[in-house]
Write an enzyme that holds these catalytic residues in place. Structure first.
Site, PDB file in Angstrom:
ATOM      1  N   SER A 153       0.852  -1.191   0.000  1.00 33.80           N
ATOM      2  CA  SER A 153       0.000   0.000   0.000  1.00 33.80           C
ATOM      3  C   SER A 153       0.883   1.234   0.000  1.00 33.80           C
ATOM      4  O   SER A 153       1.979   1.219   0.556  1.00 33.80           O
ATOM      5  CB  SER A 153      -0.936   0.025   1.218  1.00 33.80           C
ATOM      6  OG  SER A 153      -0.195   0.139   2.421  1.00 33.80           O
ATOM      7  N   CYS A 154       0.407   2.291  -0.655  1.00 34.42           N
ATOM      8  CA  CYS A 154       1.142   3.556  -0.717  1.00 34.42           C
ATOM      9  C   CYS A 154       0.171   4.693  -0.430  1.00 34.42           C
ATOM     10  O   CYS A 154      -1.050   4.479  -0.418  1.00 34.42           O
ATOM     11  CB  CYS A 154       1.808   3.735  -2.081  1.00 34.42           C
ATOM     12  SG  CYS A 154       0.660   3.887  -3.475  1.00 34.42           S
ATOM     13  N   PRO A 155       0.656   5.907  -0.192  1.00 34.93           N
ATOM     14  CA  PRO A 155      -0.241   7.001   0.190  1.00 34.93           C
ATOM     15  C   PRO A 155      -1.359   7.270  -0.798  1.00 34.93           C
ATOM     16  O   PRO A 155      -2.496   7.506  -0.396  1.00 34.93           O
ATOM     17  CB  PRO A 155       0.705   8.202   0.302  1.00 34.93           C
ATOM     18  CG  PRO A 155       2.002   7.604   0.696  1.00 34.93           C
ATOM     19  CD  PRO A 155       2.071   6.294  -0.043  1.00 34.93           C
TER      20      PRO A 155
ATOM     21  N   THR B 266       1.651   0.916  -5.130  1.00 37.16           N
ATOM     22  CA  THR B 266       0.991  -0.257  -4.562  1.00 37.16           C
ATOM     23  C   THR B 266       1.083  -1.443  -5.506  1.00 37.16           C
ATOM     24  O   THR B 266       1.456  -2.555  -5.111  1.00 37.16           O
ATOM     25  CB  THR B 266      -0.489   0.064  -4.269  1.00 37.16           C
ATOM     26  OG1 THR B 266      -0.552   1.105  -3.293  1.00 37.16           O
ATOM     27  CG2 THR B 266      -1.213  -1.160  -3.741  1.00 37.16           C
TER      28      THR B 266
END
Length: 554
Positions: A57-59, A65
């Site tokens: 997961s990424c921001p 992601t």
């Protein structure tokens, strides 16, 4: 490939050679014999592959992601390890099958925001790291989790057992020794990740409204009072007003989800209230940041107060929302709201007054930031700075120039890598040449992350070259006076850009600079005396891929 980045199909176990038709048994460790679902021992045979479940997961939940997921899967196939990845992206996530999790021998959590439902993986060897690590060095992560499994190191049975019972989601999501500087960045990125879809939707709708109805469309009456189905102006006004409503959520969502990152669900109410107050008092984007952090801090302080058992049931529903919203509202209206509003006004005036050399230097700086980490925190700071300037009903001309420069610079790295692999493909290995084909689309769509595979393989050449091209593009865009009201869209919103032809010239110039520098730098490496050119895996990048014919010398 691009399709792998957008797929939401649940992933299944993949073996490096031929997938086994049998589902995983609930065994915990590899061995020569396993137990079938019916409970009868299977004949002894070759040890099954090591099994790993992973979460990425990424921001923003868009590119990193899915790139991390693909990188882990590819590394797993190379290492003979079965890897299944759950992508917690912007489109939501499909939970891994509990039986698959139970049968896993190790866990990799590659994330820059808190992993949802992390307690599912308790009791297993776990590697907890950032999402970029999974993109840049997936093989190392796989070896690390296998080493932990061999040593018998497992995560605590309860994720919070070794931490304060009042730990925030971010504290539960990271390593126990993480500093608050890292946590602060994660809190802010949590708010930005939820804000970006509102920015994109609202900004594009407003830009389309201007394109259809002209630049006077912001003075049109409400479509509730006047809407003619056959008039283009009415449709332009409709799109503009819908976009304005979407944009109005930007600051409250930012504040609400910063507070959520700090204090979980109890932080949402004061966060949204504080963000709305920031809009009311014209504190803008800076007010939203302050409101989110204050809201999270207030909720955490309330949660640390010892409450009689009889009152605990009403705490999350009544007491915490009531007290936290009142405290945050008081602080925003009476104490800090006015100074923040003054700072926001000063920043707006400064942007409006930018011209000449100052504007060009700012464009170059933003271009450098956009290309420094290709979608990472520095890139997001530049992008957020640009979107904050246009997230108002009537943005200044300077703010729209900044947005244009930021998007132009962000398109440069992937387009340049695509061009370089096309012009001098023998300087790149087969995988990079394949990535170059996808980079055309990603760059045109303003997805800077399309250059990450190249930067990960050769950062000392690709990143400086990208920054040089980004600085050229940002400076030229500002010098040409190109403007942009839409916060995203890449080449597909060029009709909505002021001075579109010169804007494309700026992008092309940056792409040419970066591609030329990459080709020259890689060519120098190949020409170094006594040094053989090697790709990231130690292979000659000019070597043909399996099945390709050896090129004939001219």
């Amino acid at each position: 490939t691009c399709t792998a980045w957008t797929s939401t199909t649940p992933r299944t176990w993949r073996r490096s050679a031929v997938s086994s038709p049998r589902p995983w048994a609930a065994s915990r460790s590899p061995g020569p014999a396993t137990v079938a679902d019916e409970g009868t021992p299977e004949p002894a045979g070759p040890a099954r592959p090591f099994r790993i479940v992973a979460v990425t997961s990424c921001p923003t939940g868009i590119a990193h992601t899915y790139m991390a997921a693909e990188s882990l899967e590819n590394a797993g196939r190379e290492a003979g390890v079965e890897v299944v990845v759950e992508t917690q992206g912007s489109a939501g996530f499909t939970r891994l099958d509990p039986e698959v999790v139970a049968a896993a021998d190790g866990v990799i959590l590659a994330h820059d925001v808190a992993v949802r439902e992390k307690d599912r993986f308790a009791g297993k060897p776990t590697v907890d790291t950032g999402v970029k690590a999974a993109i840049n060095r997936p093989g190392e992560l796989i070896r690390e989790v296998r080493d932990k499994a061999a040593r018998g190191e497992v995560a605590a049975a309860s994720p919070d057992a070794t931490r304060s019972p009042d730990a925030t989601p971010v504290e539960r999501g990271g390593e126990p020794g993480e500093g608050y500087g890292t946590k602060l960045r994660t809190w802010l990125m949590s708010g930005v990740s939820y804000m970006v879809p509102f920015v994109a939707a609202g900004g594009l709708l407003i830009a389309l409204g201007f394109a259809i109805g002209g630049y006077e469309i912001n003075k049109a009456p409400s479509v509730m009072d006047h809407f003619v189905w056959t008039q283009a102006d009415s449709w332009g006004a409709l799109l503009f007003q819908i976009g304005g409503v979407a944009f109005a959520f930007l600051v409250p969502v930012l504040a609400g989800y910063i507070a959520y990152g700090m204090a979980d669900r109890p932080g949402l109410v004061p966060g949204f209230v504080g963000g709305s107050i920031a809009l009311t008092i014209d504190a803008g984007f800076l007010g939203g940041l302050a409101a989110g952090l204050i809201s999270g801090a207030v909720v955490l302080a309330i949660q640390r107060i010892r409450i009689p058992k009889a009152l605990r049931g009403i705490m999350p529903v009544v007491v915490i929302p009531l007290i936290s919203a009142a405290v945050v509202g008081f602080l925003m209206f009476v104490v800090i709201g006015k100074p923040i509003a003054s700072a926001q006004s000063a920043m707006t005036d400064w942007l409006s007054g930018l011209s000449g050399a100052n504007a060009i230097l700012l464009g170059a700086l933003l271009g450098l930031m956009m290309c420094f980490d290709l979608g990472g925190p520095v890139n997001k700071v530049a992008y957020t700075f640009a979107t904050a300037g246009i997230a108002v009903a009537s943005p200044s001309d300077s703010a729209m120039k900044i947005m244009a420069a930021v998007m132009a610079a962000g398109m440069v790295p992937p387009l340049a890598m695509a061009l370089a692999t096309t012009v001098r493909g023998r300087l790149f290995n087969a995988a990079e040449r394949e990535n170059g084909k996808a980079a055309w689309v990603l760059g045109a769509s303003f997805i800077s992350e399309g250059a990450i595979p190249f930067a990960a393989a050769d950062p000392l050449r690709v990143i400086p070259a990208s920054m040089a091209g980004g600085a050229v593009t940002g400076a030229l865009s500002m010098a040409f006076g190109a403007t942009l009201r839409a916060p995203h869209g890449g080449i597909f919103v060029v009709p909505l850009i002021g001075n579109p032809l010169l804007y494309l010239v700026a992008v092309a110039a940056g792409v040419a600079v970066t591609a030329a520098l990459v080709i020259v730098l890689k060519g120098l490496r190949r020409a170094a005396p006594g040094a053989a050119a090697q790709g990231p895996d130690g292979a000659d990048p000019s070597a043909p891929a399996p099945g390709e014919k050896q090129p004939v010398a001219a």
